[in-house]
Structures are given as C-alpha cells and as structure tokens.
Scaffold this motif. Sequence first.
Motif, PDB file in Angstrom:
ATOM      1  N   ALA A  54     -10.276   6.565   0.425  1.00 55.69           N
ATOM      2  CA  ALA A  54      -9.073   6.413  -0.150  1.00 55.69           C
ATOM      3  C   ALA A  54      -8.767   5.489  -1.063  1.00 55.69           C
ATOM      4  CB  ALA A  54      -8.361   6.213   1.281  1.00 55.69           C
ATOM      5  N   ARG A  55      -9.159   4.459  -1.130  1.00 53.30           N
ATOM      6  CA  ARG A  55      -8.897   3.221  -2.224  1.00 53.30           C
ATOM      7  C   ARG A  55      -9.457   3.881  -3.492  1.00 53.30           C
ATOM      8  NH1 ARG A  55     -10.462  -1.822   1.960  1.00 53.30           N
ATOM      9  NH2 ARG A  55      -8.584  -1.798   3.067  1.00 53.30           N
ATOM     10  N   ASN A  84       0.210   6.054   8.201  1.00 56.96           N
ATOM     11  CA  ASN A  84       0.464   4.781   9.025  1.00 56.96           C
ATOM     12  C   ASN A  84      -0.004   3.437   8.303  1.00 56.96           C
ATOM     13  OD1 ASN A  84       1.368   5.954  11.735  1.00 56.96           O
ATOM     14  ND2 ASN A  84      -0.258   7.264  11.060  1.00 56.96           N
ATOM     15  N   ILE A  85       0.007   3.754   6.961  1.00 48.86           N
ATOM     16  CA  ILE A  85      -0.723   2.680   6.071  1.00 48.86           C
ATOM     17  C   ILE A  85      -0.017   1.367   6.431  1.00 48.86           C
ATOM     18  CG2 ILE A  85       0.883   2.894   3.986  1.00 48.86           C
ATOM     19  CD1 ILE A  85      -2.940   2.706   3.703  1.00 48.86           C
ATOM     20  N   LYS A  86      -0.807   0.185   6.271  1.00 45.79           N
ATOM     21  CA  LYS A  86      -0.114  -1.128   6.470  1.00 45.79           C
ATOM     22  C   LYS A  86      -0.673  -1.903   5.112  1.00 45.79           C
ATOM     23  CE  LYS A  86      -0.578  -1.412  11.501  1.00 45.79           C
ATOM     24  NZ  LYS A  86      -1.261  -2.127  12.566  1.00 45.79           N
ATOM     25  N   MET A 140       0.832  -1.065   0.018  1.00 47.15           N
ATOM     26  CA  MET A 140      -0.012   0.088  -0.047  1.00 47.15           C
ATOM     27  C   MET A 140       0.905   1.159  -0.131  1.00 47.15           C
ATOM     28  SD  MET A 140      -3.116  -0.769  -0.256  1.00 47.15           S
ATOM     29  CE  MET A 140      -4.364   0.349   0.432  1.00 47.15           C
ATOM     30  N   GLN A 141       2.243   1.102   0.403  1.00 52.08           N
ATOM     31  CA  GLN A 141       2.916   2.465   0.478  1.00 52.08           C
ATOM     32  C   GLN A 141       3.083   3.171  -0.961  1.00 52.08           C
ATOM     33  OE1 GLN A 141       4.107   3.788   3.482  1.00 52.08           O
ATOM     34  NE2 GLN A 141       4.137   5.434   2.205  1.00 52.08           N
ATOM     35  N   HIS A 142       2.960   2.474  -2.140  1.00 51.77           N
ATOM     36  CA  HIS A 142       3.157   3.206  -3.235  1.00 51.77           C
ATOM     37  C   HIS A 142       1.619   3.791  -3.502  1.00 51.77           C
ATOM     38  CE1 HIS A 142       2.709   3.356  -7.556  1.00 51.77           C
ATOM     39  NE2 HIS A 142       1.598   2.863  -7.561  1.00 51.77           N
ATOM     40  N   PHE A 143       0.668   3.373  -3.135  1.00 49.96           N
ATOM     41  CA  PHE A 143      -0.710   3.830  -3.231  1.00 49.96           C
ATOM     42  C   PHE A 143      -0.781   5.197  -2.422  1.00 49.96           C
ATOM     43  CE2 PHE A 143      -1.558  -0.358  -4.773  1.00 49.96           C
ATOM     44  CZ  PHE A 143      -1.827   0.015  -5.981  1.00 49.96           C
ATOM     45  N   ALA A 144      -0.275   5.052  -1.064  1.00 52.59           N
ATOM     46  CA  ALA A 144      -0.484   5.889  -0.284  1.00 52.59           C
ATOM     47  C   ALA A 144       0.373   7.338  -0.536  1.00 52.59           C
ATOM     48  CB  ALA A 144       0.056   5.459   1.392  1.00 52.59           C
ATOM     49  N   ASP A 145       1.279   7.188  -1.056  1.00 55.83           N
ATOM     50  CA  ASP A 145       2.287   8.164  -1.577  1.00 55.83           C
ATOM     51  C   ASP A 145       1.673   8.868  -2.858  1.00 55.83           C
ATOM     52  OD1 ASP A 145       4.383   7.568   0.033  1.00 55.83           O
ATOM     53  OD2 ASP A 145       5.348   6.422  -1.449  1.00 55.83           O
TER      54      ASP A 145
END
Length: 895
Positions: free
Chosen positions: A519-520, A411-413, A378-383
């Motif tokens: 968010a998604r 704080n994405i997981k 998920m980090q790629h998407f959160a960015d």
Amino acid sequence: MELASKYDPQSVESKWYDYWLDNKLFSSKPDGREPYTVVIPPPNVTGVLHMGHMLNNTIQDILVRRARMEGKNACWVPGTDHASIATEAKVVNKLAQEGIKKTDLTRDEFLKHAWAWTEEHGGIILKQLRKLGASCDWDRTAFTMDETRSKSVIKVFCDLYNKGLIYRGARMVNWDPQAQTALSDEEVVYKDEHSKLYYLKYRVVESDVERKSEGNVMHKDEKGYYAVVATTRPETIMGDTAMCINPDDEKNTWLKGKHVIVPLVGREIPVVEDGYVDIEFGTGCLKVTPAHDINDHALGLKHNLETIDIFNDNGTISEAAGMYVGMDRMDVRKQIEKDLKEAGLMEKVEDYNNKVGFSERTNVPIEPKLSTQWFLSMQHFADEALPPVMDDEIMFYPSKYKNTYRHWLENIKDWCISRQLWWGHRIPAYYYTTEEGKKDVVVAETAELALEEARKKNANLSAGDLEQDSDCLDTWFSSWLWPISLFNGILDPDNEEMKYYYPTSDLVTGPDIIFFWVARMIMAGYEYKGKMPFKHVYFTGIVRDKLGRKMSKSLGNSPDPLVLIDKYGADGVRMGMMLSAPAGNDILFDESLCEQGRNFNNKIWNAFRLVEGWEVADGTQPEANKIAVEWFNAKLRQANAEIDDLFKKYRISEALMTVYKLFWDEFSSWYLEMVKPAYGQPINKTTYEATLKFFENLLKMLHPFMPFITEELWQHIYERKDGESIMRDKLEISAPTGEDMKLIEDIESVKQIVAGVRTVRNQKNIANKETLSLQCVGENALKDYDSVVGKMANLTSIDVVTEKDCTAAAFMVGTLEYAVPLGDMIDVAAEIEKMEAQLKHLEGFLAGVSKKLSNERFVANAPEAVVALERKKQSDSMEKIAALKESISSLKAQK
C-alpha cells in the motif's frame, strides 16, 4: 560434448550459472524492446534464505525468464533492506558478548560496529539466491542505506515536511521495550493470551456514602465502602489518576462525585463520568492510566487528568511510580498480585482470554506509551492509493486481497515514522535556539542547508549550535520508495531508466506486508510519479508443513533450502515448491514434491538420451509417424495457448502442471512410443528432426520453471554459438486451429483403443511381442489412424465385422465396440468358469436392483435422480448379462 548417462544437478547448475553471468545474460539496459521490470522484495541485509524466500523468488524468476523468452527486455533488480530493529539488535547482542554496552559507545562508534557487521554478514542471502537460479541483474544490486537510496529517503522526508504532511508531536504510541523504540500500528501483532482478570478494591474516601437506587451494586467490608475495578494489568495502578464510570450505569450511581484510593499506592483520585466506559465489562468501573493506554490518554485529555509515566524505556518501573522501582513490568505483575492479596485489596482473580499486542520484530508485549515522535499524515495518501486498486488499474492476484486493502485504507491512521535507533536513516531535523531564546527546529537535506535556514532566525548561529534529531526513520520509510529509488527516480526524476523501466510490471510478495509495503509503495508512486509503481501484484501464500503448521525454527519443521537443493537439485526444488503453490493460498510443503521434481528431471534427461541414441536414416516417413508428428504439433499449440492463458491469470502452478503433463504423459508416454523405431532399426530423418524440434520447444516451455536442465539439453540438441542461451531463444508457437482440436480428440479415442488392447493382454497374460488382431464391430470410425493403433498395440490386422469372434475379449470406446480374437491363446474351460462366476454375481446384483424398483413406495417417494440411477443400473446389468451369456454360449460351442 557427450551427455552423461545420469543427470548430475550439482555440476550442471554451477556450470550454467557461471555461463549466464560471464555472458551478462541477466543484464538489462534500456533499448527499443518492451520492458519487463520486477523489483525484488528486499530481504534483511543480514538474513539467510528460508522457504518463504524460496517460494517468492522462484515465482519471480519464472515470470522474469518467461518475459525474456517472449522477447521483452527483462530487468529484475535485486537488493537488501537495512532492517533497523533486527540488525541493531544483532549488533547489540554481538557487542554484549564482547562485554560492550551500546550505552558506553557514541553513535559514530556504534555505527562503525554496525557497518562492520553488515559488511561481514550482509549479502549472504543474495549469494544463496544464485543457487536457486535467480536471474537478477546483479550489477544493479542496491541497499536501502547506500548513497542513492539514503539521499532519496532524506529528500522525500524534507519534501513531505515542507508540504505539511510530516509533523512532530506527543502521541500515544506502541513501544517495544526490548528494542526500545516506537512502532507503527502495522508492526503490532495481536495474539490470543490466556490471562487473568484482577478485581481490585478502590476504597471510597468520603464517609457520606448512600444508596442512590435499587440497582446500585455496593461493596463494603470491615474497613468501609469500596469500588471494585477489573483489570488485566495491575502493574499499572501506580499510574492511575482517576476512576471512570458510565453516567448511565445504574450499578455505580452511588459513586458519582466521590473519590477513591488507589490500592497499595494510597493516592486519592476522583471518580469521573464518561460514556466511553463499557457498562458490561467487569464491574463497570474503569481505572484511568493516561500514560499507558490510548483510550485512557483520551479520557485524561478530556477530563484534565494528571499523566504519570511509570515505565522506563526498557519496560522496568520508573522512579515516578514510587514503588517497585527498577523491577521488570512482568515481574511486578506477579509481585503486586501477592501484595494486593496480603493487603486485603484483591476481591478475586478470574481466568480471562484476551488479545495482547506483540512487537512484530522482537515478539515481546508492546507497551502503550506517551511519547514525542514524528508522524506522517496518511489520509492524503489513502485518498490517492485506494481508487487504482479498487478500479483494477492495479490488479491483485488473488483479488480477495482488495477487500483487505480497502479496509485498511478506509480506516487509516497516521504513520509513526520515527524509531529510537541508531542504525538507519537519521531524521534530518536540526534543533537550535532563536534570537528570542526559543527552541525551534529546521528540516533540511544536509547540516549545511539546515544552518543556512536556521540563520534566518538567528544570524549568529554556527554549525556547532545545531543539534540533529537522534532518531532514525522507520525502515519501511525507505522501502516504500523502492520501485522509484532503484532507478534514481527521486534524485533524478526524468532520467532515461526511470522513463523506460517505471512503472514496473509485476510485484511478487506476501499478503502479510500488504500494509507495510504494498500500500505504501502505491502511495509513494502516485505522490512522486503520478502513476502506479507496478501493474500487477501476485500474493504468495504462507509456506506450511504437510500438517498445515507454519514453518519455524522452534518447531523444527522448516528445512534448509540449500540442503534441499544439494539433495534434489535446484530445478527439483523449484518444481516441488510450485506444484504446491496456488496464488494466495497457503503452501502445504512436502519434501516428496521435491523428489517428484528430481524424478521429472531424470525423465527429461532419459527421454533426451533415448532420442539422441536413435540411428537416423533417409527414407519415407511411415504413416504412423506422420500422424504422430501432426498430433503432437496440435498438442503443443493447444498446451501453449493454455499456458499463456494461465500465466495471464497468474495461475503459475497450473501452468507448470500443464507443461509437466504435456512432457510426461503426451510426449514421453505416447508420442515417443508412436515414433520409436523397431529394435535395431533407424528412424527416418523427417520424424527425427520433428522430434528434436518438439524437444526444443518443450525445453523452452519448461525453462522458466526448470532453468538448469533445460539449458544443458538445449545446448546439446543443436550446435550453439558461444554466448547463446535458451533464455534468449523466443518461443514461437501458433494458436491451435479447429483441425488441431479434432485431431486431438481423435487421438484420445485412439489411445483408448490401444489401452483396451493392452488391458486384454494383461488380463490374458499375453506378451507384448505376441501379435494380435482387432475387430471393429459394425464400423471402424477411426480407420485413418489404423497405422498408429496397429503399431502401438502390435496388431497384424484391423477388420470391420458384424459379429465378433466367439473367442474375442471385447471392450468399448465410447459407443464403439472393439474385440480382440484370442483363438487358442486362452484356456476355454477356464474362461467359461470365470464368465459364469461373473454372470452369477451380475444376476444377483440385478435381482436386488429389480426388487427395489418393484417396490412402489420406493419408486413413488425416492428422489427422481435416485430412481433414474437404479433404472440405469438395471439396464446396464441386463446388457452385461446378455453379452456374457452370448460369450459363454459361443465358447461352449467352440469347446
């Protein structure tokens, strides 16, 4: 067509909804107009309408209908969600009632039952939304498991897998023992629980126990030394493979290097040291159960501990536990407490409040479980998804939810996307054996493509050699594509509709799914289209009862929306919802608001019947009517500008209140009274035509909020062609001018003058039909409006005087004094008696104030504002006393 004497919502609503459908008035196709696109948050396919749906869809319909009336090409796309966990649970329950177990069926047999259930019960909620007046383009109705959406989901899975963003691995997951599936972190709801903290005895194996420091806390009974472990979950001790202490905890240094015995189980386990352990919690000794706690799992990996999974998928104890096998975990907790006490292995039990994770879907306590699952990095998407919201490229209403959004993304997981279910999109992963005899996996959109890919590693494979993963994807994995997949933007990215309708305009949703969905969708939008999926997000509040309690079936405080509609009409219920619905704040719903909505319907209906019943004649427009028309034109322009501004700020309930007051207070209570002809007399044509036009514009302002009654009356005002509708009639009102604002201000003063005369009538019991005269003391600053004041107050004359009549009842409008001469219409003796009583009261009040102000300590020490207020009371009282004395003196002279 004659208008009924009373408004009947049932006949009107069904008639016009059918008319809208028959004339395809909700339909949208790409054209040259500006698009306005809304996608419905898809309700569960087998769900039924509740108050939350009512609120959400009323707001969407208001926005969509308003956009249509602004000349935009409004497209509201409906659809439903397959709801894997909820729907599968319902099908399993139905089968159980028929004596059929899911485990007795093949996957295909079960899916036949699931599709049959969906076809029987699915779509009910969309039909119910029609009763509300929802103006969706029903020809576009989609389902997250229809062909287009399903192919889109599978294509995206394969794409993300090939990008290295989807992976499979053994991780600690949230396990729902009732649904028997893994859940994402967002599907776990933490609740405060009144639990117990159990202090268990772990006997020390070694005999060479000795005190290491003065701070050691050592435990010993007749059987020897033991460590005490505090836990809220004694039922998990069968999975203990170590005890852990903090190396800096002086209480427990005597346990370093030792081994202890798991109570009842008899297993010898090592004491390990780790800074993770909270010295202050319990005794500072932690039982380590690597298979059933995420932090214990991390300790297990770090210290190379054995992992023992003591739970079956349904929450019962497994064979690996060696005891209590087959019992439910909650029953074991009760039993093990008794057994530990009987064995002398329970030091004590304390009450303890803690937070326990529950499944959002089934409401049972989740079980941390080590399980092989599919995950999305998920980090790629959160960015990608954080900057657009924080920089207001995507606007949140209210904006306070930006912080909630930011906290989650920062704080994405990784997202656990696999579910151990049959109802849903089956994961397109196929397992096979390579030529070297190793197990391998290939991910492909179809079995045929999977076989083609797998043959690159084993040319001898046939279709039967491939085994597809049995898991389904999380339902949200289809929902996050919704704004794109509805326009086939995954399978055909550059199609005409995608280019026209995307990005969508407004999303209306609840803040409870800001992580699950909002968010998604933003992530998917930037990943697959390189831009936002929507421009604005309007967060509704939670619907609560008037006592502030969340509505629920168990409390019995959630009314059936369809019953409310039958009772008050759809327009009445819509208005009732919106009157209590500020953006982002919880809605305190009171059924009396629906009654207020119904009353407003009746007010509109009766006002139209009044106007329609007037006789019309040619002739000169009276001056009062001319002023009234000019004034209400100004009020329309002012209100329309205010409503536009409120809609831009998504303050929709305030926009409704503005048009409500405009109709009820200004149009019905004042304008119609200003222009109403005398009994039995006709109204002039110019005023009548202006009044009809006002009514039409008011209906257009009201239409987004109250679509049914406004359509009915709009069709009656003028002759319309077949297929015409108010919803396609653009509201065009110019901006207010400076002259408008001056006129509005003047008429507010006129209203106060009229109200002052009417108050005199009420106080003196003078009938409205009795004519009066009005005196303006000093000047008549509003003489241009004498015709209006004279008509509204039933006056024979309005005169400027230097001194008011001795019999007059006076009142102030701002700094201007007005007086109504009463002559022989009053009982002079009674008036004098009443005035003398008022005078006595005022003189007593003045004496009290003056005494306070003569107190030097009060004046010196009291706050300046308090002293100023007392001085004002003094001067006001003195003025009133002087006026009363003058009036009394005049009346006595007359007597």
